[in-house]
Motif scaffolding. Structure first.
Motif, PDB file in Angstrom:
ATOM      1  N   ARG A   1      60.409  10.010  67.497  1.00  0.00           N
ATOM      2  CA  ARG A   1      61.396  11.073  67.735  1.00  0.00           C
ATOM      3  C   ARG A   1      62.461  10.595  68.718  1.00  0.00           C
ATOM      4  O   ARG A   1      63.625  10.973  68.626  1.00  0.00           O
ATOM      5  CB  ARG A   1      60.713  12.325  68.291  1.00  0.00           C
ATOM      6  CG  ARG A   1      59.969  13.104  67.257  1.00  0.00           C
ATOM      7  CD  ARG A   1      59.268  14.307  67.860  1.00  0.00           C
ATOM      8  NE  ARG A   1      58.251  14.797  66.949  1.00  0.00           N
ATOM      9  CZ  ARG A   1      58.468  15.692  65.987  1.00  0.00           C
ATOM     10  NH1 ARG A   1      59.651  16.211  65.838  1.00  0.00           N
ATOM     11  NH2 ARG A   1      57.498  16.071  65.193  1.00  0.00           N
ATOM     12  N   THR A   2      62.033   9.789  69.665  1.00  0.00           N
ATOM     13  CA  THR A   2      62.997   9.246  70.634  1.00  0.00           C
ATOM     14  C   THR A   2      64.059   8.424  69.905  1.00  0.00           C
ATOM     15  O   THR A   2      65.259   8.574  70.155  1.00  0.00           O
ATOM     16  CB  THR A   2      62.279   8.363  71.664  1.00  0.00           C
ATOM     17  OG1 THR A   2      61.152   9.067  72.184  1.00  0.00           O
ATOM     18  CG2 THR A   2      63.209   7.956  72.793  1.00  0.00           C
ATOM     19  N   GLY A   3      63.576   7.556  69.012  1.00  0.00           N
ATOM     20  CA  GLY A   3      64.512   6.714  68.256  1.00  0.00           C
ATOM     21  C   GLY A   3      65.449   7.550  67.408  1.00  0.00           C
ATOM     22  O   GLY A   3      66.660   7.309  67.375  1.00  0.00           O
ATOM     23  N   ARG A   4      64.878   8.555  66.724  1.00  0.00           N
ATOM     24  CA  ARG A   4      65.715   9.421  65.882  1.00  0.00           C
ATOM     25  C   ARG A   4      66.749  10.158  66.732  1.00  0.00           C
ATOM     26  O   ARG A   4      67.896  10.319  66.335  1.00  0.00           O
ATOM     27  CB  ARG A   4      64.847  10.435  65.146  1.00  0.00           C
ATOM     28  CG  ARG A   4      63.823   9.818  64.216  1.00  0.00           C
ATOM     29  CD  ARG A   4      64.476   9.369  62.915  1.00  0.00           C
ATOM     30  NE  ARG A   4      63.517   8.760  62.004  1.00  0.00           N
ATOM     31  CZ  ARG A   4      62.679   9.437  61.231  1.00  0.00           C
ATOM     32  NH1 ARG A   4      62.684  10.743  61.252  1.00  0.00           N
ATOM     33  NH2 ARG A   4      61.859   8.809  60.415  1.00  0.00           N
ATOM     34  N   LEU A   5      66.306  10.616  67.899  1.00  0.00           N
ATOM     35  CA  LEU A   5      67.228  11.351  68.777  1.00  0.00           C
ATOM     36  C   LEU A   5      68.378  10.436  69.215  1.00  0.00           C
ATOM     37  O   LEU A   5      69.556  10.820  69.202  1.00  0.00           O
ATOM     38  CB  LEU A   5      66.479  11.889  70.003  1.00  0.00           C
ATOM     39  CG  LEU A   5      67.334  12.667  71.008  1.00  0.00           C
ATOM     40  CD1 LEU A   5      67.841  13.973  70.385  1.00  0.00           C
ATOM     41  CD2 LEU A   5      66.538  12.967  72.276  1.00  0.00           C
ATOM     42  N   LEU A   6      68.034   9.214  69.579  1.00  0.00           N
ATOM     43  CA  LEU A   6      69.087   8.290  70.033  1.00  0.00           C
ATOM     44  C   LEU A   6      70.082   7.992  68.912  1.00  0.00           C
ATOM     45  O   LEU A   6      71.297   7.985  69.148  1.00  0.00           O
ATOM     46  CB  LEU A   6      68.472   6.984  70.559  1.00  0.00           C
ATOM     47  CG  LEU A   6      68.402   6.909  72.096  1.00  0.00           C
ATOM     48  CD1 LEU A   6      67.525   7.995  72.660  1.00  0.00           C
ATOM     49  CD2 LEU A   6      67.949   5.532  72.542  1.00  0.00           C
ATOM     50  N   ARG A   7      69.537   7.768  67.702  1.00  0.00           N
ATOM     51  CA  ARG A   7      70.456   7.468  66.592  1.00  0.00           C
ATOM     52  C   ARG A   7      71.358   8.678  66.306  1.00  0.00           C
ATOM     53  O   ARG A   7      72.526   8.530  65.941  1.00  0.00           O
ATOM     54  CB  ARG A   7      69.668   7.072  65.347  1.00  0.00           C
ATOM     55  CG  ARG A   7      68.734   5.871  65.501  1.00  0.00           C
ATOM     56  CD  ARG A   7      69.428   4.534  65.781  1.00  0.00           C
ATOM     57  NE  ARG A   7      69.844   4.331  67.149  1.00  0.00           N
ATOM     58  CZ  ARG A   7      69.106   3.783  68.117  1.00  0.00           C
ATOM     59  NH1 ARG A   7      67.894   3.379  67.866  1.00  0.00           N
ATOM     60  NH2 ARG A   7      69.596   3.616  69.332  1.00  0.00           N
ATOM     61  N   HIS A   8      70.814   9.868  66.485  1.00  0.00           N
ATOM     62  CA  HIS A   8      71.586  11.114  66.323  1.00  0.00           C
ATOM     63  C   HIS A   8      72.711  11.159  67.370  1.00  0.00           C
ATOM     64  O   HIS A   8      73.863  11.487  67.052  1.00  0.00           O
ATOM     65  CB  HIS A   8      70.611  12.276  66.499  1.00  0.00           C
ATOM     66  CG  HIS A   8      71.221  13.630  66.496  1.00  0.00           C
ATOM     67  ND1 HIS A   8      71.800  14.199  65.377  1.00  0.00           N
ATOM     68  CD2 HIS A   8      71.326  14.567  67.482  1.00  0.00           C
ATOM     69  CE1 HIS A   8      72.231  15.403  65.683  1.00  0.00           C
ATOM     70  NE2 HIS A   8      71.968  15.650  66.949  1.00  0.00           N
ATOM     71  N   LEU A   9      72.392  10.775  68.599  1.00  0.00           N
ATOM     72  CA  LEU A   9      73.395  10.814  69.672  1.00  0.00           C
ATOM     73  C   LEU A   9      74.397   9.668  69.548  1.00  0.00           C
ATOM     74  O   LEU A   9      75.540   9.787  70.002  1.00  0.00           O
ATOM     75  CB  LEU A   9      72.701  10.777  71.039  1.00  0.00           C
ATOM     76  CG  LEU A   9      71.770  11.967  71.308  1.00  0.00           C
ATOM     77  CD1 LEU A   9      71.034  11.790  72.630  1.00  0.00           C
ATOM     78  CD2 LEU A   9      72.549  13.284  71.308  1.00  0.00           C
TER      79      LEU A   9
END
Ligand SMILES: Cc1cc2nc3c(=O)[nH]c(=O)nc-3n(C[C@H](O)[C@H](O)[C@H](O)COP(=O)(O)O)c2cc1C
Length: 189
Positions: free
Chosen positions: A16-24
Motif C-alpha cells: 500500500r505504501t508503494g501504491r500510495l507513493l505512485r499515486h502521489l
C-alpha cells in the motif's frame, strides 16, 4: 525542473505504501517535477543484506539519490518504526546522501498508536544523513488506502487532503530551491 526520487521501503509485492507513493508521484509530475520511482524491494537482497556497496544496483541507487533535488521517503510502520528494508538501503548510502535535498517523509500503518513513527523514528535517521530541509510528513492508515482491481488508488477523505497539502508544500519547497539556485548562478555571472 526539479528531480524527485520517490522511494518506497516496503518489502510487500502488493504494498500500500508503494501504491500510495505512485499515486502521489502523479501529483508531483503535474506540478512540474520529474519523478523517479524507486521500490527498494527491487534491489537484490544479497546486495542489501551483504552490504555490497559495489553492486551495480547499489551504485545506481546511490547515483539516483545524488542526482535528486528532492526525495520522498515512504515506509510502512513495522514494529513501531520504519521498515528494515528501507534501513538496509539507507545504511549503504553515503553518510550525507541527503545534504541539500528537500525530503518528504511518509508512512502507512495499521494503528494510530504509531502515528508519530515518522517523527520519533524516521526523521532522526534522515537528519543524520544531512537532510536540512525535512518537510512535515504524513502517516496514512492502511484502511484509508483503497486499491481497485485495475490498480487505481484512492485515499479516504480523512487523509487525502492532508496528503495533498504535504505534497504541495514539498513541491513549493522544490520550486523555491530551484529559483534560489538560479538566482545564485545569475549573480555569479
Ligand atoms: C511485520 C509487520 C509489522 C507491523 N507493525 C506495525 C506497527 O507496529 N504499527 C502499525 O501501525 N502498523 C504495523 N503494521 C501494519 C502495516 O504498517 C500497514 O499495514 C502498512 O500499511 C503496510 O504497508 P505495505 O503494504 O506497504 O507493506 C505491521 C505490518 C507488518 C506486516
Amino acid at each position: 525542473m526539479s528531480t524527485v526520487l520517490s522511494v518506497s521501503g516496503s518489502p510487500s509485492p502488493t504494498s500500500r505504501t508503494g501504491r500510495l507513493l505512485r499515486h502521489l508521484d502523479a501529483r508531483l509530475t503535474a506540478r512540474g517535477h520529474r519523478v523517479i520511482p524507486l521500490d527498494v524491494r527491487t534491489i537484490p537482497a544479497d546486495a542489501l543484506l551483504g552490504a555490497d556497496f559495489r553492486h551495480p544496483a547499489i551504485v545506481e541507487a546511490t547515483e539516483l539519490f545524488a542526482r535528486a533535488d528532492g526525495v520522498v521517503v515512504g515506509t510502512p510502520v513495522y514494529k513501531a518504526a520504519y521498515s528494515g528494508l528501507l534501513k538496509s538501503l539507507l545504511d549503504l548510502l553515503p553518510q550525507y546522501a541527503l545534504t541539500d535535498k528537500a525530503v518528504l517523509p511518509l508512512a502507512t500503518g495499521g494503528t494510530t498508536a504509531h502515528v508519530l513513527a515518522i517523527d520519533y523514528a524516521l526523521r532522526p535517521v534522515l537528519s543524520s544523513m544531512g537532510a536540512s530541509h525535512i518537510l512535515p510528513g504524513w502517516f496514512t492508515l492502511d484502511k484509508d488506502i483503497t486499491v481497485t482491481e485495475d490498480g487505481t488508488v484512492s485515499v479516504a477523505d480523512a487523509s487525502a487532503e492532508a496528503l495533498a497539502q504535504v505534497v504541495d508544500a514539498f513541491s513549493t519547497a522544490l520550486h523555491q530551491r530551484a529559483a534560489a539556485s538560479t538566482t545564485v548562478l545569475a549573480a555569479a555571472g
